[in-house]
Design an enzyme around this catalytic site. Structure first.
Site, PDB file in Angstrom:
ATOM      1  N   ASP A 174     -53.063  61.690 -66.490  1.00  0.00           N
ATOM      2  CA  ASP A 174     -52.313  62.482 -67.492  1.00  0.00           C
ATOM      3  C   ASP A 174     -51.272  63.156 -66.775  1.00  0.00           C
ATOM      4  OD1 ASP A 174     -53.689  61.556 -69.612  1.00  0.00           O
ATOM      5  OD2 ASP A 174     -55.519  63.243 -69.430  1.00  0.00           O
ATOM      6  N   LYS A 212     -64.946  62.664 -69.437  1.00  0.00           N
ATOM      7  CA  LYS A 212     -63.709  62.687 -68.323  1.00  0.00           C
ATOM      8  C   LYS A 212     -64.597  63.483 -67.245  1.00  0.00           C
ATOM      9  CE  LYS A 212     -59.602  62.406 -70.857  1.00  0.00           C
ATOM     10  NZ  LYS A 212     -58.156  63.057 -70.836  1.00  0.00           N
TER      11      LYS A 212
END
Ligand code: NDP
Length: 287
Positions: A107, A70
């Site tokens: 997210d 990420k």
């Protein structure tokens, strides 16, 4: 002429074997009659650059990034959303029509949408956030961008809480504070929204809950959990018993997947299909 070529998306990670996103996405593609395939692909850290190049080679629409990619993916991208830039991590990449790679982090957006779904807004709210890892950071940044008045980060490792509070102060208008997580931690009475952004309570440790003084939970509070397996965590059950409004992590997970779906296809997926498939998959894993 019949088209036998499906559009490709997927996820790069290691490990990825236990990641149920592919089943969820495929169910949502089928529901909308879209000829897309979601590939769950093991990519080692040393191969990330080659793997990102494969997006062009295979004419893919985009990719999800999970552990450990990420952050490492950032220098390989052409453009970042504001949230992804502040968070410093990307979970979704879109290969745009102009050939540029755009990085987004959905997210925290999934979390904010899950709150909205329960009629909860962020503007002017005081938030207490348990945890300072990747999920906590994404949630904190989106809550701050959505107008939260203050965010208090409570973490076992104080330095990480301080770092996150500093990031919020530097890039957003929210008031940010950090606290070391003490035993039976006292939650401030001014908290409107209390969030567990740690893995405490995740299956198979679903008998655990964050170590806070439960007396601090009031009926006026919204209590949210990032843990999605089980959806109905011990933490949320206890909060609901005290009259607080519980918001589970399954809604957040389904909503961030739905945002990715929309980024790649331009089509709004069925949240019911995604949430139901996720729930079924997490149940099946235990058999
Ligand atoms: P990280 O490893 O980045 O962070 C973990 C955090 O939890 C840290 O703040 C860590 O504290 C804290 N923590 C872990 N164990 C304990 C403990 N026993 N006591 C106190 N603090 C603890 O993980 P992520 O942020 O990526 O993920 C956290 C959880 O969120 C996972 O369960 C993940 O599955 C879930 N998640 C859910 C999503 C959803 O859509 N519902 C999306 C993304 C993640 P310290 O810094 O001191 O180590």
């Amino acid at each position: 002429m019949k088209n036998y070529r499906a559009e490709l998306v997927g996820v790069f990670g290691d490990p990825v074997e236990g990641n149920p996103t592919g089943v969820t996405m495929e169910a949502a593609f089928a529901d909308k009659g879209l000829d897309y395939r979601y590939l769950t692909l093991k990519v080692l850290p040393a191969d990330l650059e080659d793997a990102m190049r494969s997006l062009y080679v295979l004419h893919m629409r985009g990719i999800n990034l999970t552990m450990p990619h990420k952050i490492k993916v950032l220098p390989l991208l052409d453009e970042l959303s504001e949230a992804a830039r502040i968070i410093g991590a990307v979970n979704t990449v879109v290969l745009r029509e102009d050939g540029k790679l755009f990085g987004e982090n959905t997210d925290g957006k999934g979390f904010v949408q899950a709150l909205h779904h329960r009629g909860v807004t962020l503007e002017g709210k005081n938030i207490t956030l348990l945890g300072a890892g990747g999920a906590a950071k994404a949630i904190a940044v989106e809550c701050a961008l959505a107008g939260a008045a203050s965010i208090t980060v409570v973490n076992r490792t104080l330095e990480r809480a301080q770092e996150l509070a500093d990031t919020l102060k530097k890039h957003t208008k929210t008031e940010a504070y950090s606290e070391r997580w003490e035993s039976r931690h006292q939650i401030s009475g001014s908290t409107d929204i209390l969030i567990n952004a740690t893995s405490i309570g995740m299956y198979p440790d679903d008998g655990q809950k964050p170590d806070i003084d439960p007396e601090g939970i009031t009926p006026e509070m919204v209590v949210a959990d990032v843990v999605f397996d089980p959806a109905d965590t011990l933490f949320l059950k206890e909060a609901a018993m005290r009259g607080a409004t519980p918001v589970n992590g399954l809604g957040m997970l389904a909503r961030q997947a739905a945002l990715n779906f929309k980024l790649w296809t331009g089509v709004e997926p069925s949240l019911e299909v995604m949430e139901e498939t996720l729930r079924r998959e997490t149940e099946r894993k235990k058999i």
